[in-house]
Structures are given as C-alpha cells and as structure tokens.
Enzyme design. Structure first.
Site, mmCIF file in Angstrom:
data_model
loop_
_atom_site.group_PDB
_atom_site.id
_atom_site.type_symbol
_atom_site.label_atom_id
_atom_site.label_comp_id
_atom_site.label_asym_id
_atom_site.label_seq_id
_atom_site.Cartn_x
_atom_site.Cartn_y
_atom_site.Cartn_z
ATOM 1 N N HIS A 84 0.693 -0.841 0.097
ATOM 2 C CA HIS A 84 -0.117 0.081 0.017
ATOM 3 C C HIS A 84 0.722 1.270 -0.132
ATOM 4 C CE1 HIS A 84 -4.122 -1.817 1.287
ATOM 5 N NE2 HIS A 84 -3.379 -2.609 1.081
ATOM 6 N N THR A 85 0.593 2.019 -1.088
ATOM 7 C CA THR A 85 1.137 3.150 -1.093
ATOM 8 C C THR A 85 1.568 4.590 0.245
ATOM 9 O OG1 THR A 85 1.851 5.438 -1.862
ATOM 10 C CG2 THR A 85 -0.436 4.858 -1.418
#
Length: 215
Positions: A84-85
């Site tokens: 997840h960024t």
C-alpha cells in the site's frame, strides 16, 4: 530410466515435487530447467496460484527463477500490490475501490508502490515458508532459511535468515565464489553435467574446473 527435464514429476511415485517450468504458464513467470518445488500440504502444480501472490497483470512485474533451484513447501513470493502506497497520508487503497469513491479506474496502480520484479538466480535454495518481497534480487547459490522474510537483495552464495532476513554467513571463500560464478555449471549441457556430476557433488572445485576445460 532417465526422466526428462520437461516432465512434471521428477521422481517416480512422488506427486509432492514438481519441475516448476512444467506447471507454470503465466507469461510473467519464468523458471529455468530442473528447478523444483515441493509441497506436502497442497497441490504443487498450483504453485502460481498458491505461492505467487498479489501478482496482477496490470503491474507488468515478473517472477524470474533460474535453473536448479530448490523451493520448499509454502515459500511465498509477494508482489507489488501488497505494498500500500506510503506517498498518501492514508494507507487505505482508495484507487482500488474507484466505483465507491468515483475516482478514475486508470488510477488503480496509485494504490501501491511498485518495487519491480523478483529475480532469483540459479542453484538457490529457498527454505520452508520463506517469504520473498517484490523488488528483491537473490544471487546464484544463495540459501534462504526457513520462514525468513527477505526484504532486500541477497548476494551470491550467501546464507540469510530471520525477520527481516540478514546475512548469516557466506557459503564459501570469496575466491571460491568467484570461481563458481565463472564456472556457471548450471548452464552446461546435460551430457557434460552428468559426466562431471561426481566432481560437483564431491566438492572438488579444482578437479571440476580442469575436467570442464577438457570437455
């Protein structure tokens, strides 16, 4: 009886061990000859489904595994979409749920940070339930201990273990490693390897080098 390299099962009566290149059809997974996967809990022919995770075609990232690797039961390869960024103020993957949030479908890949391919060299041994993360390169002849989590590159002929995985020791001296990297026995034709196999198994590198030059 000689079992060919392109068969599924390399041992008569053993349905827990497979040659991976005979069971993987995903174009983004490349496996060299004689690399084996053993699974005593699930169907080893389902390796791509059960062990190569979050590997979505939209990312274009690849799993590349060399020749003569040994991959133990439950080893996992986790790709980009697990990441997840961290560029956002939130870790929630809003772009994936574009229908719920009225965002563009073209922004899906912004939900994660793309770290690239996983590349495994030749003659690598990956232990039971080890985890290899996206972007990792593992050099020829390396060993990954059971249940290690590999977050960074592993140098050739290095043993790593732990969470996150750290170098434990080199398998050989720097000189021997250099000679093995130059020899690249895994690229030999089968006839040559079969003839010189006793020297390889005995660990007599000098005799192996001399014999290889004469072949």
């Amino acid at each position: 009886m000689q079992i060919p390299a392109n068969t599924i099962y390399p041992r008569t009566g053993d349905r827990e061990t497979v040659y991976l290149n005979a069971v993987v059809s995903d174009p983004n997974i490349s496996v060299g000859d004689y690399t084996i996967y053993n699974d005593f809990l699930r169907d080893p022919t389902e390796f791509a489904r059960n062990n190569v995770l979050y590997h979505y075609p939209i990312n274009g990232d690849r799993l590349v595994i060399g020749k003569f690797c040994s991959i133990a039961c439950g080893a996992k390869f986790l790709f980009t979409s697990t990441n997840h960024t961290l560029k956002s103020l939130s870790t929630y993957p809003f772009p994936i749920f574009y229908e719920a949030w009225d965002t563009s479908v073209s922004e899906i890949t912004e939900a994660w940070d793309n770290r690239g391919d996983i590349v495994i060299g030749s003659d690598v041994w990956i232990g039971y339930e080890a985890v290899i993360l996206s972007g990792v390169r593992i050099g020829d002849g390396a060993i990954v201990a059971a249940r290690a989590v590999v977050t960074g590159d592993v140098e050739p002929y290095t043993i790593v273990g732990g969470v996150p995985a750290k170098p434990i020791r080199k398998r050989f001296t720097p000189e021997t490693i250099h000679r093995l990297e130059r020899l690249r026995w895994w690229d030999w034709p089968r006839e040559k390897l079969q003839l010189l196999l006793p020297l390889l198994r005995r660990g007599d590198l000098t005799a192996l080098e001399r014999a290889a030059e004469k072949f």
